[in-house]
Design an enzyme around this catalytic site. Structure first.
Site, PDB file in Angstrom:
ATOM      1  N   LYS A  52       0.837  -1.272  -0.017  1.00 54.17           N
ATOM      2  CA  LYS A  52       0.035  -0.219  -0.191  1.00 54.17           C
ATOM      3  C   LYS A  52       0.829   1.115   0.143  1.00 54.17           C
ATOM      4  O   LYS A  52       1.724   1.594   0.393  1.00 54.17           O
ATOM      5  CB  LYS A  52      -1.304   0.150   1.561  1.00 54.17           C
ATOM      6  N   LYS A  77      -3.527  -9.758  11.327  1.00 57.02           N
ATOM      7  CA  LYS A  77      -3.807 -10.331  12.603  1.00 57.02           C
ATOM      8  C   LYS A  77      -4.887 -10.582  12.652  1.00 57.02           C
ATOM      9  O   LYS A  77      -6.234 -10.612  12.335  1.00 57.02           O
ATOM     10  CB  LYS A  77      -3.882  -8.120  12.481  1.00 57.02           C
ATOM     11  N   ASP A 108      -3.640   7.119   3.295  1.00 61.44           N
ATOM     12  CA  ASP A 108      -2.484   6.290   4.110  1.00 61.44           C
ATOM     13  C   ASP A 108      -3.250   4.518   5.743  1.00 61.44           C
ATOM     14  O   ASP A 108      -2.796   4.281   5.175  1.00 61.44           O
ATOM     15  CB  ASP A 108      -1.822   7.383   5.295  1.00 61.44           C
ATOM     16  N   HIS A 160      -6.701   0.060   5.382  1.00 68.33           N
ATOM     17  CA  HIS A 160      -7.292  -0.663   7.057  1.00 68.33           C
ATOM     18  C   HIS A 160      -8.770  -0.352   7.327  1.00 68.33           C
ATOM     19  O   HIS A 160      -9.066  -1.403   7.598  1.00 68.33           O
ATOM     20  CB  HIS A 160      -6.091   0.035   7.927  1.00 68.33           C
ATOM     21  N   LYS A 172      -2.251  10.343  13.688  1.00 73.15           N
ATOM     22  CA  LYS A 172      -0.756  10.258  14.110  1.00 73.15           C
ATOM     23  C   LYS A 172      -0.707  11.495  15.490  1.00 73.15           C
ATOM     24  O   LYS A 172      -1.495  12.291  15.733  1.00 73.15           O
ATOM     25  CB  LYS A 172       0.307  10.593  13.082  1.00 73.15           C
TER      26      LYS A 172
HETATM   27  N1  LIG Z   1       7.549   1.359   5.956  1.00 69.81           N
HETATM   28  C1  LIG Z   1       6.905   1.086   6.661  1.00 69.81           C
HETATM   29  O1  LIG Z   1       6.397   0.720   7.635  1.00 69.81           O
HETATM   30  C2  LIG Z   1       5.296   0.736   5.488  1.00 69.81           C
HETATM   31  C3  LIG Z   1       4.231  -0.207   5.567  1.00 69.81           C
HETATM   32  C4  LIG Z   1       3.378  -0.055   4.820  1.00 69.81           C
HETATM   33  C5  LIG Z   1       3.776  -0.003   3.803  1.00 69.81           C
HETATM   34  N2  LIG Z   1       4.812   0.591   3.271  1.00 69.81           N
HETATM   35  C6  LIG Z   1       5.359   0.661   2.163  1.00 69.81           C
HETATM   36  O2  LIG Z   1       6.523  -0.272   1.054  1.00 69.81           O
HETATM   37  C7  LIG Z   1       7.088   0.187   0.221  1.00 69.81           C
HETATM   38  C8  LIG Z   1       8.348   0.302   1.023  1.00 69.81           C
HETATM   39  O3  LIG Z   1       8.730   1.255   2.079  1.00 69.81           O
HETATM   40  P1  LIG Z   1       9.520   1.524   3.119  1.00 69.81           P
HETATM   41  O4  LIG Z   1       8.802   2.162   3.858  1.00 69.81           O
HETATM   42  O5  LIG Z   1      10.368   0.397   2.987  1.00 69.81           O
HETATM   43  O6  LIG Z   1      10.736   2.447   1.790  1.00 69.81           O
HETATM   44  P2  LIG Z   1      12.089   3.442   2.187  1.00 69.81           P
HETATM   45  O7  LIG Z   1      12.787   3.168   3.221  1.00 69.81           O
HETATM   46  O8  LIG Z   1      12.336   4.872   1.329  1.00 69.81           O
HETATM   47  O9  LIG Z   1      13.077   2.413   0.592  1.00 69.81           O
HETATM   48  C9  LIG Z   1      12.734   1.711   0.002  1.00 69.81           C
HETATM   49  C10 LIG Z   1      13.608   0.970  -0.954  1.00 69.81           C
HETATM   50  O10 LIG Z   1      13.574   1.149  -2.228  1.00 69.81           O
HETATM   51  C11 LIG Z   1      14.803   0.772  -2.743  1.00 69.81           C
HETATM   52  N3  LIG Z   1      14.679   1.862  -3.757  1.00 69.81           N
HETATM   53  C12 LIG Z   1      14.399   3.163  -4.646  1.00 69.81           C
HETATM   54  N4  LIG Z   1      14.535   2.933  -5.462  1.00 69.81           N
HETATM   55  C13 LIG Z   1      14.852   2.064  -6.090  1.00 69.81           C
HETATM   56  C14 LIG Z   1      15.699   1.544  -7.780  1.00 69.81           C
HETATM   57  N5  LIG Z   1      15.453   2.226  -8.750  1.00 69.81           N
HETATM   58  N6  LIG Z   1      15.941   0.078  -8.137  1.00 69.81           N
HETATM   59  C15 LIG Z   1      16.376  -0.758  -6.424  1.00 69.81           C
HETATM   60  N7  LIG Z   1      15.854  -0.108  -5.837  1.00 69.81           N
HETATM   61  C16 LIG Z   1      14.879   0.717  -5.563  1.00 69.81           C
HETATM   62  C17 LIG Z   1      15.609   1.710  -1.595  1.00 69.81           C
HETATM   63  O11 LIG Z   1      17.495   1.122  -1.597  1.00 69.81           O
HETATM   64  P3  LIG Z   1      18.531   1.950  -2.732  1.00 69.81           P
HETATM   65  O12 LIG Z   1      18.646   2.905  -2.337  1.00 69.81           O
HETATM   66  O13 LIG Z   1      19.317   1.261  -1.753  1.00 69.81           O
HETATM   67  O14 LIG Z   1      17.728   1.270  -3.777  1.00 69.81           O
HETATM   68  C18 LIG Z   1      14.996   1.308  -0.283  1.00 69.81           C
HETATM   69  O15 LIG Z   1      15.495  -0.083   0.023  1.00 69.81           O
HETATM   70  C19 LIG Z   1       6.115   1.732  -0.054  1.00 69.81           C
HETATM   71  O16 LIG Z   1       5.511   1.633  -1.051  1.00 69.81           O
HETATM   72  C20 LIG Z   1       5.810   2.654   1.503  1.00 69.81           C
HETATM   73  O17 LIG Z   1       4.764   2.539   1.649  1.00 69.81           O
HETATM   74  C21 LIG Z   1       5.580   1.158   3.721  1.00 69.81           C
END
Ligand SMILES: NC(=O)c1ccc[n+]([C@@H]2O[C@H](COP(=O)([O-])OP(=O)(O)OC[C@H]3O[C@@H](n4cnc5c(N)ncnc54)[C@H](OP(=O)(O)O)[C@@H]3O)[C@@H](O)[C@H]2O)c1
Length: 495
Positions: A153, A187, A240, A245, A345
């Site tokens: 998401k 969950k 979000d 959810h 939040k």
């Molecule tokens: N974090 C959460 O709690 C959470 C919860 C629900 C949903 N999500 C969803 O999950 C997804 C990821 O979230 P996140 O929080 O993990 O984001 P993040 O911390 O910003 O991580 C993004 C990832 O994408 C990689 N990336 C970016 N550009 C890239 C490219 N051109 N080629 C290959 N890899 C690339 C980055 O690594 P490099 O910079 O090393 O390439 C990093 O591993 C999003 O869609 C977010 O909406 C996240």
């Protein structure tokens, strides 16, 4: 279960480190991962396999916040591999294909591959297109077996973009290969709503407008945007949290019993419910919602900054960090019963719950007694942090006078079953490997949810400051939200 390879795009990111890997590790500890299972992490940062494993180990130790045994984690991590690649560069995919082939051959994986898109939402479509162009989406002679895709998401940012994304994905994968993840559905307590309603004889008969006065669904977080200001500025609370959810929780609480536990039947009933939610006419949107943004305040005993002072947030931002909606369901079971959805939040407490408020009993009998107005019965499903259910009813207070006092029956998952429930991500990843789509919203569910919210989003796009009030961090949201509840008759619960 057959061995499979999970390819995580976005492997160096927050989601992988904090939720996916811990979920997989839990499955490993419980012996639920198939023999030969492996993970291949992909992102741009260069890591040899070992240094990637060390990063995951450090993250796991940090999360454990106490004693942590490295040995089982190291054993699990020996199944984790890493491949540096830029997914936006078409030339990266030949190397990725070669790595997938060699891993499958080494580990005896019969070509079953799950692709997990844990990258930024704007990258989903191009990633899927390139997986298709690289020939990875279909079984080949050397890599037979299944191909599945998990998409994180947010799935789109309105109806038009969700439709476009569905079209892009479905031009590469068939619908039964696509798993749109909403981790709330993984969950244990959320799944228990189903068992509670349909596996007991006493609740379903009162689960309708004849007995239920209104329903409140709350998903409150005590944390702020935690360094993810750039993501949040684009999203806001409605996109979000409510689109996925909260509307999914509403669907589970209110849907009709499905014909079977089959994924198609369950998803069909959730969809039918979402389609029955009354569309809000543009001119009535203002009466049906309250938006808020947290100002400076106190959380966990310390002063915390306003949303507008968070990193990567515009000082003049109109993004909502709180949203409350009043919705209705136009069907025979629920007509006239308000469903209040709220999320925020920097709220007073981290809590997710569904509260079913029943009609009050006639109080004639007790009118002349000291107890005055009787309280209505209340049933609360606690989703987090304490998983359980409680039922509030009136009991006679001991003593010579007749006085009715509300008391609670409690069921706690921890006390009843004595085990921790499997983390939602672990459970859902297992379902993906089994090919069970029941807990994943299908294409039309996602689009119907966006269609419901589009009038709200359009109103705020036209005038971003509209309907926005401020609340102190650490409170229960803006006071304006009280007016959303029907004519002062209902009150927001303080969980
Ligand atoms: N974090 C959460 O709690 C959470 C919860 C629900 C949903 N999500 C969803 O999950 C997804 C990821 O979230 P996140 O929080 O993990 O984001 P993040 O911390 O910003 O991580 C993004 C990832 O994408 C990689 N990336 C970016 N550009 C890239 C490219 N051109 N080629 C290959 N890899 C690339 C980055 O690594 P490099 O910079 O090393 O390439 C990093 O591993 C999003 O869609 C977010 O909406 C996240």
């Amino acid at each position: 279960m057959q061995a499979s390879l999970l390819v995580i795009f976005g492997a160096s990111g927050d989601l992988t480190r904090r939720l996916l890997v811990p979920g997989l590790f839990e499955l490993f500890v419980e012996g639920l991962l198939p023999q030969g299972f492996a993970v291949l992490g992909v992102s741009r940062t260069a890591h040899p396999d070992d240094s990637f494993r060390s990063l995951l180990l450090s993250a796991a130790r940090e999360q454990a916040q106490g004693a942590f045994d490295d040995a089982p984690f190291r054993e699990f991590a020996s199944r984790v591999f890493y491949h540096p690649a830029d997914l936006e560069n078409p030339d990266s995919y030949a190397g990725l294909c070669a790595r997938i082939r060699s891993l499958c051959a080494d580990r005896g994986i019969p070509g079953n591959i799950v692709f997990y898109a844990a990258v930024a939402p704007r990258q989903y479509a191009s990633l899927v297109r390139r997986i298709g162009e690289a020939g990875l989406a279909v079984p080949t002679d050397d890599l037979p077996g299944f191909r599945r895709l998990v998409v994180e998401k947010p799935f789109g940012r309105d109806l038009a973009s969700a439709r476009a994304l569905n079209r892009e994905i479905l031009s590469v994968f068939r619908d039964e290969q696509v798993f749109r993840i909403d981790h709330f559905l993984g969950k244990e307590t959320v799944q228990n709503i189903f068992v509670f309603r349909f596996g007991n004889g006493i609740f379903e008969p009162v689960w309708n407008r004849n007995f239920v006065d209104h329903v409140q669904i709350t998903v409150a977080e005590s944390i702020g945007v935690e360094g993810r200001g750039d993501f949040y500025e684009e999203a806001g609370a409605v996109r979000d949290m409510i689109q996925n959810h909260l509307l999914q929780l509403m669907a589970l609480v209110a849907m009709e019993p499905p014909a079977s536990l089959d994924g198609g039947d369950v998803r069909g009933e959730r969809l039918k419910l979402l389609r029955s939610v009354g569309r809000v006419a543009p001119e009535r949107v203002g009466e049906m919602c309250v938006r808020g943004q947290y100002a400076e305040g106190e959380a966990g005993g310390r002063k915390v900054p306003a949303y507008r002072a968070e990193k990567s947030v515009s000082p003049g931002s109109f993004t909502e960090t709180y949203a409350a909606l009043r919705l209705g369901i136009d069907n025979w079971r629920w007509a006239g019963v308000p469903f209040y959805l709220r999320t925020g939040k920097r709220m007073a407490r981290k809590v997710s719950e569904i509260a079913i408020q029943f009609h009050p009993a006639p109080s004639l009998l007790f009118k002349e007694t000291a107890c005055g107005q009787l309280e209505s019965n209340l049933l609360v499903v606690n989703i987090q942090p304490e998983e359980g259910i409680f039922l509030r009813f009136g009991a006679k207070e001991p003593g010579p006078a007749v006085c009715v006092r509300p008391v609670d029956f409690h069921f706690s998952y921890r006390e009843a079953f004595g085990t921790r429930s499997t983390p939602a991500y672990g459970r859902l990843l297992l379902d993906v490997m089994h090919g069970d789509p029941t807990l994943f919203p299908r294409e039309e569910e996602v689009e119907t949810s966006w269609a419901l919210l589009d009038p709200f989003l359009r109103r705020w796009e036209e005038d971003p400051a509209r309907d926005l009030s401020f609340y102190p961090a650490g409170s229960w949201g803006p006071p304006e939200a009280d007016a959303l509840l029907t004519a002062g008759r209902d009150r927001w619960r303080t969980p």
